[in-house]
Design an enzyme around this catalytic site. Sequence first.
Site, mmCIF file in Angstrom:
data_model
loop_
_atom_site.group_PDB
_atom_site.id
_atom_site.type_symbol
_atom_site.label_atom_id
_atom_site.label_comp_id
_atom_site.label_asym_id
_atom_site.label_seq_id
_atom_site.Cartn_x
_atom_site.Cartn_y
_atom_site.Cartn_z
ATOM 1 N N ASN A 7 1.197 5.925 -3.995
ATOM 2 C CA ASN A 7 0.825 4.981 -2.934
ATOM 3 C C ASN A 7 -0.659 5.174 -2.663
ATOM 4 O O ASN A 7 -1.065 6.105 -1.973
ATOM 5 C CB ASN A 7 1.662 5.252 -1.677
ATOM 6 C CG ASN A 7 1.370 4.262 -0.555
ATOM 7 O OD1 ASN A 7 0.379 3.532 -0.572
ATOM 8 N ND2 ASN A 7 2.226 4.250 0.446
ATOM 9 N N ARG A 64 2.935 1.455 -5.505
ATOM 10 C CA ARG A 64 2.921 0.500 -4.409
ATOM 11 C C ARG A 64 1.692 -0.399 -4.567
ATOM 12 O O ARG A 64 0.570 0.085 -4.684
ATOM 13 C CB ARG A 64 2.849 1.216 -3.063
ATOM 14 C CG ARG A 64 2.796 0.240 -1.888
ATOM 15 C CD ARG A 64 2.232 0.897 -0.653
ATOM 16 N NE ARG A 64 2.129 -0.073 0.446
ATOM 17 C CZ ARG A 64 1.275 0.046 1.454
ATOM 18 N NH1 ARG A 64 0.446 1.087 1.493
ATOM 19 N NH2 ARG A 64 1.222 -0.855 2.413
ATOM 20 N N HIS A 153 4.758 -5.352 4.490
ATOM 21 C CA HIS A 153 5.804 -4.357 4.792
ATOM 22 C C HIS A 153 7.124 -4.717 4.100
ATOM 23 O O HIS A 153 8.189 -4.247 4.493
ATOM 24 C CB HIS A 153 6.077 -4.240 6.301
ATOM 25 C CG HIS A 153 4.960 -3.654 7.095
ATOM 26 N ND1 HIS A 153 4.727 -3.996 8.413
ATOM 27 C CD2 HIS A 153 4.016 -2.743 6.776
ATOM 28 C CE1 HIS A 153 3.685 -3.330 8.872
ATOM 29 N NE2 HIS A 153 3.238 -2.563 7.895
ATOM 30 N N ARG A 214 -4.578 -3.792 16.004
ATOM 31 C CA ARG A 214 -4.696 -5.199 15.620
ATOM 32 C C ARG A 214 -4.213 -6.094 16.760
ATOM 33 O O ARG A 214 -3.222 -5.786 17.432
ATOM 34 C CB ARG A 214 -3.870 -5.491 14.363
ATOM 35 C CG ARG A 214 -4.369 -4.795 13.114
ATOM 36 C CD ARG A 214 -3.465 -5.124 11.945
ATOM 37 N NE ARG A 214 -3.781 -4.328 10.768
ATOM 38 C CZ ARG A 214 -2.879 -3.842 9.920
ATOM 39 N NH1 ARG A 214 -1.585 -4.080 10.115
ATOM 40 N NH2 ARG A 214 -3.245 -3.143 8.877
ATOM 41 N N ASP A 256 -1.807 4.850 20.240
ATOM 42 C CA ASP A 256 -0.555 5.569 20.020
ATOM 43 C C ASP A 256 0.393 5.342 21.194
ATOM 44 O O ASP A 256 0.081 5.685 22.342
ATOM 45 C CB ASP A 256 -0.838 7.071 19.857
ATOM 46 C CG ASP A 256 0.338 7.843 19.307
ATOM 47 O OD1 ASP A 256 1.470 7.612 19.782
ATOM 48 O OD2 ASP A 256 0.139 8.685 18.422
ATOM 49 N N GLU A 333 9.980 3.843 1.973
ATOM 50 C CA GLU A 333 9.380 2.958 0.974
ATOM 51 C C GLU A 333 9.272 3.637 -0.388
ATOM 52 O O GLU A 333 9.455 2.990 -1.422
ATOM 53 C CB GLU A 333 8.005 2.496 1.463
ATOM 54 C CG GLU A 333 8.072 1.592 2.678
ATOM 55 C CD GLU A 333 6.716 1.334 3.301
ATOM 56 O OE1 GLU A 333 6.175 0.246 3.085
ATOM 57 O OE2 GLU A 333 6.210 2.226 4.019
#
Length: 356
Positions: A7, A64, A153, A214, A256, A333
């Site tokens: 990844n 990935r 995702h 974001r 967070d 993943e």
Amino acid sequence: MIILVLNSGSSSIKYQLFDIDRKKEKVIDKGKVDRIGDIVPTHKKALKIILGKISTKIDAVGHRVVHGGAKFTESVLIDSKVIKAVEEFSELAPLHNPPGLMTIKEAMRILKGVPQVAVFDTAFHQTMPEYAYLYAIPYRLYLRYGIRRYGFHGTSHRFVAQEAAKLLKKSFGSISLITCHLGNGCSITAIKKGKVVDTSMGFTPLEGLVMGTRSGDIDPAIIPYIMEKEGLKADEVLELLNKESGLLGISGISNDVRDLIRKKNKNSRARLALNIFVYRVKKYISAYIGIIGKVDAIIFTGGIGENQPWVREEICRDLIDSKTKILVIPTNEELMIARDTYLISRRLTERKRRKS
């Protein structure tokens, strides 16, 4: 079969080494090389460090790949055509596709003859209907530049959806779910009878939910307005929306959720940031229930989705009836990538055996 999963990010490569077959899925090693471009000069050097730690023979490698556009609807064996396509989509994922490509090319050079498989973040979402993935802008812009909603995702959403089908003892093709991947990056996906019909992220991962840094959905007219008022360029506003907004931008404290939950009773902006976050998730879930109809379950995954019961409770409060199942499923993943790599490599081996 020993499978290496890679990844590659903009400044790191995470890896896991799996021993996998029809009966077992075992992680035998994992780690990360970071500070690429600083202490470690390149992704090529980082891969050599990883391979230097592995003493066993590698049978296949799974990579990935963040952006495969509309071209890839499933994981594929990597060849020159796949590499070219990933290069073409690098413009849409400049932080991830280029380092991923560098790692792929170096892995193919070092591990000659070892099957290499690309697993795309965007692939699972390519079952979205045209009316869901198109923006209401001049159609020529879609034809010329591929401006449409792709979703991200996807590997995580697919993994938890498949796990949910097992838990509910239903076939994947019959199940309808809403999967919520909530972490520093967040997305929600509507799955009807095993196929994605909508997802919250769009042309880029900026669209959709409020995230750690974001903004998620905004009125696009805000961008030129900020440019004029703040004297910023377009790329500087995008930097602001991607890295200075979301939970961090509203709270002024942290991106967070754990920090904000600790301070929510004493700090009004921490509480406001959490309320906005929860509201946006509830809004998307409600919309997707309207699209899907009967939902077998709502799935929570990702760092927030898995580990913050307060957030889950607030999202689900007054949202659904008691018959709707709520499942918390840890995402994996890397295991999803390993599974795809195993299946594709096994089919390749069987084809070669038949020819011989």
